[in-house]
Motif scaffolding. Structure first.
Motif, short mmCIF file in Angstrom:
data_model
loop_
_atom_site.label_atom_id
_atom_site.label_comp_id
_atom_site.label_asym_id
_atom_site.label_seq_id
_atom_site.Cartn_x
_atom_site.Cartn_y
_atom_site.Cartn_z
N GLU A 76 0.84 -1.19 0.00
CA GLU A 76 0.00 0.00 0.00
C GLU A 76 0.88 1.25 0.00
N THR A 77 0.81 2.02 -1.05
CA THR A 77 1.67 3.20 -1.17
C THR A 77 1.10 4.43 -0.46
N SER A 78 -0.19 4.46 -0.25
CA SER A 78 -0.80 5.65 0.34
C SER A 78 -1.16 5.48 1.81
N VAL A 79 -1.34 4.24 2.27
CA VAL A 79 -1.76 4.00 3.64
C VAL A 79 -0.62 3.32 4.40
N ARG A 80 -0.36 3.81 5.62
CA ARG A 80 0.65 3.21 6.48
C ARG A 80 -0.05 2.57 7.67
N ALA A 81 0.29 1.31 7.94
CA ALA A 81 -0.31 0.56 9.04
C ALA A 81 0.72 0.35 10.14
N SER A 82 0.29 0.49 11.38
CA SER A 82 1.17 0.28 12.53
C SER A 82 0.33 -0.22 13.70
N PHE A 83 1.02 -0.81 14.68
CA PHE A 83 0.34 -1.36 15.85
C PHE A 83 0.71 -0.55 17.08
N TRP A 84 -0.30 -0.24 17.89
CA TRP A 84 -0.11 0.51 19.12
C TRP A 84 -0.77 -0.26 20.26
N THR A 85 0.00 -0.41 21.34
CA THR A 85 -0.65 -0.89 22.56
C THR A 85 -1.36 0.29 23.22
N ALA A 86 -2.27 -0.02 24.12
CA ALA A 86 -2.99 1.05 24.78
C ALA A 86 -2.05 1.95 25.57
N GLU A 87 -1.02 1.38 26.22
CA GLU A 87 -0.08 2.17 26.99
C GLU A 87 0.77 3.06 26.08
N ALA A 88 1.26 2.49 24.99
CA ALA A 88 2.09 3.27 24.06
C ALA A 88 1.29 4.41 23.43
N LEU A 89 0.05 4.13 23.14
CA LEU A 89 -0.81 5.15 22.54
C LEU A 89 -1.03 6.29 23.52
N GLN A 90 -1.20 5.96 24.77
CA GLN A 90 -1.41 6.99 25.79
C GLN A 90 -0.14 7.79 26.02
N GLN A 91 1.02 7.11 26.04
CA GLN A 91 2.28 7.80 26.22
C GLN A 91 2.60 8.75 25.07
N ALA A 92 2.17 8.37 23.86
CA ALA A 92 2.41 9.23 22.70
C ALA A 92 1.45 10.41 22.65
N GLY A 93 0.49 10.44 23.55
CA GLY A 93 -0.45 11.56 23.59
C GLY A 93 -1.59 11.45 22.62
N HIS A 94 -1.78 10.26 22.04
CA HIS A 94 -2.88 10.05 21.12
C HIS A 94 -4.10 9.54 21.89
N LYS A 95 -5.18 10.19 21.70
CA LYS A 95 -6.39 9.82 22.40
C LYS A 95 -7.38 9.22 21.41
N VAL A 96 -7.85 8.03 21.74
CA VAL A 96 -8.83 7.36 20.89
C VAL A 96 -10.21 7.60 21.50
N GLY A 97 -11.07 8.23 20.71
CA GLY A 97 -12.41 8.53 21.19
C GLY A 97 -13.33 7.34 21.10
N PRO A 98 -14.61 7.56 21.35
CA PRO A 98 -15.58 6.47 21.26
C PRO A 98 -15.61 5.88 19.85
N LEU A 99 -15.72 4.57 19.79
CA LEU A 99 -15.76 3.90 18.50
C LEU A 99 -17.09 4.18 17.81
N GLY A 100 -17.02 4.21 16.47
CA GLY A 100 -18.23 4.45 15.70
C GLY A 100 -19.08 3.21 15.57
N SER A 101 -20.12 3.32 14.75
CA SER A 101 -21.05 2.21 14.59
C SER A 101 -20.39 0.99 13.97
N LYS A 102 -19.28 1.19 13.25
CA LYS A 102 -18.58 0.09 12.61
C LYS A 102 -17.39 -0.40 13.44
#
Length: 260
Positions: A76-102
């Motif tokens: 995939e040339t346009s999309v980059r995929a990566s894995f985040w644990t919940a702790e790593a995501l929080q440490q990086a300052g990324h906040k995941v909001g409520p999940l959508g209907s999907k």
């Protein structure tokens, strides 16, 4: 010609307003459609990657699961995929909001160098749980928007130019020339040239006005001829009366004794 110019100005302003509104609505629709397609593409990719990622993690471990994401990134040339644990995501300052209907969380974020990204977080049960992040730059959308605006502007300029030429042509032919002819006839009538007729071969209001002007000129010409004839007759009668008066003045003294 002032009326024709005003008429043309109103038409051109109306055409410009319609083209501007149409371009704005088209632009907004295209941007919304492009953004919706990008979100749907990421949703489809997420539905494919997450089960495969969880399965590989369960069977072959974390390393092979991450290697799967690397292979996805290679394809995939346009999309980059990566894995985040919940702790790593929080440490990086990324906040995941409520999940959508999907079951996904999608957000547009600003990355380095002021570049925006469409980010989709896919929750996964691999390992102790975490999120697969799909990140896609919005640069193609910006380029698409810029190209669409350029083409819309060129198309609008072309349509406006063509409409302007046609409006000017029709304004001069349909309004300017007939009014100029009627003005010329009115000036000729004011100067006493009652035999001048306006050539307005039309069936609209200007044609009706031209025919009425011609009929008025004919009536005035007929009235002038009739007045001239009556004036001639009166002058002839007056001359005859004067001649009779002179005869009476000349011969009446000679016959005065006989009358007495």
């Amino acid at each position: 010609m002032r009326l024709a110019r005003r008429f043309l100005a109103y038409i051109l302003v109306g055409i410009f307003a319609v083209l501007a509104a149409y371009s704005a609505l088209t632009f907004r629709r295209e941007v919304a459609s492009f953004d919706m397609d990008s979100r749907r593409d990421q949703e489809a990719l997420a539905r494919v990657i997450e089960p495969a990622f969880s399965r590989v993690w369960q069977l072959d471990g974390r390393r092979e699961a991450l290697h799967l994401l690397e292979r996805v990134n290679a394809r995939e040339t346009s999309v980059r995929a990566s894995f985040w644990t919940a702790e790593a995501l929080q440490q990086a300052g990324h906040k995941v909001g409520p999940l959508g209907s999907k079951g996904l969380y999608q957000v547009e974020r600003e990355g380095p160098h002021h570049e925006s990204y469409l980010v989709t977080f896919v929750p996964t049960q691999a390992g102790k749980g975490g999120y697969i992040e799909l990140r896609e730059s919005t640069r193609p959308r910006s380029e698409y928007v810029r190209e669409s605006m350029t083409w819309a502007a060129l198309a609008g300029i072309g349509i406006f130019a063509w409409s302007s030429i046609m409006a000017i042509f029709l304004g001069v032919v349909l309004i300017g020339r007939p009014i100029r002819a009627l003005v010329g006839q009115a000036r000729a009538i004011g100067a006493g040239q009652l035999g001048v007729h306006a050539r307005v071969d039309r069936t609209d209001e200007l044609g009706e006005l031209g025919r009425e002007m011609n009929r008025m000129a004919d009536h005035l010409e007929a009235g002038r001829k009739r007045l001239a004839a009556e004036t001639t007759e009166r002058l002839q009668a007056l001359n005859q009366l004067r001649h009779a008066d002179r005869l009476a003045t000349a011969y009446l003294p000679a016959y005065a004794p006989e009358l007495n």
